[in-house]
Enzyme design. Structure first.
Site, PDB file in Angstrom:
ATOM      1  N   LYS A   1       8.879  -1.401  -6.850  1.00  0.00           N
ATOM      2  CA  LYS A   1       8.854  -0.070  -7.478  1.00  0.00           C
ATOM      3  C   LYS A   1       9.260  -0.150  -8.950  1.00  0.00           C
ATOM      4  O   LYS A   1       8.649   0.491  -9.809  1.00  0.00           O
ATOM      5  CB  LYS A   1       9.751   0.917  -6.718  1.00  0.00           C
ATOM      6  CG  LYS A   1       9.202   1.341  -5.368  1.00  0.00           C
ATOM      7  CD  LYS A   1       7.905   2.135  -5.518  1.00  0.00           C
ATOM      8  CE  LYS A   1       7.264   2.519  -4.218  1.00  0.00           C
ATOM      9  NZ  LYS A   1       5.908   3.069  -4.357  1.00  0.00           N
TER      10      LYS A   1
ATOM     11  N   TYR B   1      11.089  -4.009  -1.812  1.00  0.00           N
ATOM     12  CA  TYR B   1      10.493  -2.697  -2.102  1.00  0.00           C
ATOM     13  C   TYR B   1      10.974  -2.178  -3.464  1.00  0.00           C
ATOM     14  O   TYR B   1      10.170  -1.745  -4.304  1.00  0.00           O
ATOM     15  CB  TYR B   1      10.893  -1.753  -0.972  1.00  0.00           C
ATOM     16  CG  TYR B   1      10.589  -0.294  -1.160  1.00  0.00           C
ATOM     17  CD1 TYR B   1       9.279   0.164  -1.205  1.00  0.00           C
ATOM     18  CD2 TYR B   1      11.620   0.640  -1.230  1.00  0.00           C
ATOM     19  CE1 TYR B   1       9.007   1.525  -1.331  1.00  0.00           C
ATOM     20  CE2 TYR B   1      11.359   1.995  -1.352  1.00  0.00           C
ATOM     21  CZ  TYR B   1      10.051   2.431  -1.409  1.00  0.00           C
ATOM     22  OH  TYR B   1       9.781   3.778  -1.526  1.00  0.00           O
TER      23      TYR B   1
ATOM     24  N   ASP C   1      -8.606  -0.625   2.825  1.00  0.00           N
ATOM     25  CA  ASP C   1      -7.597  -1.677   2.771  1.00  0.00           C
ATOM     26  C   ASP C   1      -7.174  -1.771   1.304  1.00  0.00           C
ATOM     27  O   ASP C   1      -7.946  -2.247   0.465  1.00  0.00           O
ATOM     28  CB  ASP C   1      -8.222  -2.989   3.264  1.00  0.00           C
ATOM     29  CG  ASP C   1      -7.303  -4.179   3.037  1.00  0.00           C
ATOM     30  OD1 ASP C   1      -6.143  -3.964   2.624  1.00  0.00           O
ATOM     31  OD2 ASP C   1      -7.744  -5.317   3.271  1.00  0.00           O
TER      32      ASP C   1
HETATM   33  C1  AKB Z   1      13.141   4.304   1.957  1.00  0.00           C
HETATM   34  O1  AKB Z   1      14.167   4.618   2.588  1.00  0.00           O
HETATM   35  O2  AKB Z   1      12.748   3.141   1.832  1.00  0.00           O
HETATM   36  C2  AKB Z   1      12.354   5.403   1.284  1.00  0.00           C
HETATM   37  C3  AKB Z   1      12.742   5.542  -0.154  1.00  0.00           C
HETATM   38  C4  AKB Z   1      14.052   6.104  -0.514  1.00  0.00           C
HETATM   39  O3  AKB Z   1      11.966   5.216  -1.003  1.00  0.00           O
HETATM   40  N1  AKB Z   1      12.539   6.637   1.970  1.00  0.00           N
END
Ligand code: AKB
Length: 319
Positions: A146, A142, A53
């Protein structure tokens, strides 16, 4: 060659499942521990597996005590589309786990690979041939994780000397393990549907250009970056990789050269909004000059290989 002990997190995912096999080929099965929340299948199960995890710092420490890792490929993450369904959890999972890995690396001198993404870019970023250093304004949870992760990697490298390396992956296309939870997933789904059903309803509009890459190139890039001497890795945020740039109509036309009756309809959903904030194409000049990166697969070559291998895989699944 020094004896390596390698951990891969998220190893049952799209990248991990292929990277693990390449690393096991190079270092031997016993040297590469695959970890995930689910158990590995097939060839991936032929070597050490640990349920991990990544939200648990204690789990990382326990595994380190057992295996004394020299390298960690920390791939576990929620991607752009699934991330939008639960932004705070995406931040916690993607960020906390990276910080646990960086801390472990600082304490035990472990070499780290951590993937970034074209999702760091945003609508203010130049969309064509996006430069390595430019305006970076992500709009997804996301993408924010990143971008922050890139800064933490750079910080741990400069402050503590952690040898951490990263690539901003474009959308990745593979016939081995399906993609899941991404905005670029259409470029994998379209091949499955072309073979299985002869038709596909695409969740992005027909003229949405995005950067993409065939998995063998992505795996080779990852290994080449990890094997490059430290002096060649001048960028400790994350390297741009251009890969390919195409839109749904172009990949459909390429598939139709092999499957002439294949048809595509377009019904953009919430992922269109995400795709609209990402670049059309990427400039990877720095990766080329720093560590000699060179792309091998173009769209026709990738399509030929995808269809050939997927046909075999899907036929074997039915029989
Ligand atoms: C997504 O579509 O979220 C991934 C990326 C481009 O990091 N494939």
């Amino acid at each position: 060659m020094a004896k390596e002990s390698i951990l891969i997190t998220g190893a049952c995912g799209q990248i991990g499942s292929e990277l693990a096999l390449s690393l096991r080929q190079k270092y031997g099965n016993a040297a590469v521990v695959v970890s995930d929340v689910r158990a590995p299948q097939g060839e991936l199960a032929e070597g050490p597996f640990e349920k991990l995890d990544v939200n648990s710092e204690k789990d990382f420490e326990r595994l380190y005590e057992q295996y004394k890792f020299t390298q960690i490929y920390h791939l576990a993450a929620l991607l752009s589309a699934s991330g939008e369904k639960n932004p705070l959890f995406t931040w916690q999972l993607n960020m906390n786990s990276l910080l646990y890995v960086l801390e472990l690396a600082r304490q035990h001198n472990i070499k780290i690979y951590w993937p970034s993404s074209i999702a760091v870019f945003g609508p203010e970023t130049p969309a064509n041939h996006t430069p390595q250093h430019t305006v970076i304004t992500p709009r997804t949870a996301y993408g924010i994780s990143k971008l922050s992760g890139e800064h933490w990697c750079k910080y741990y490298h400069e402050r503590y000397g952690v040898d951490v390396r990263s690539i901003r992956y474009p959308g990745l296309i593979s016939y081995k393990t399906p993609a899941g939870g991404g905005t670029t997933d259409y470029a994998v789904d379209i091949y499955y549907k072309a073979i299985e059903e002869g038709q596909y309803e695409c969740f992005l509009s027909q003229d949405t250009y995005l950067p993409m890459m065939y998995m063998p190139d992505a795996i080779r890039a990852t290994l080449e970056l990890m094997e490059a001497t430290s002096e060649r890795v001048k960028n400790r945020w994350a390297y741009n990789l251009a890969g390919l740039s195409f839109c749904p109509t172009q990949v459909a036309a390429e598939i139709q050269k092999v499957i002439p009756d294949f048809t595509v309809t377009y019904k953009p959903d919430f992922r269109q909004k995400i795709a609209d904030t990402w670049p059309n194409s990427i400039d990877d000049h720095d990766a080329q000059t720093d560590w000699g990166w060179k792309l091998e697969y173009d769209l026709p070559k990738m399509t030929e290989d995808m269809i050939k291998n997927l046909r075999t895989k899907l036929k074997n699944k039915v029989s």
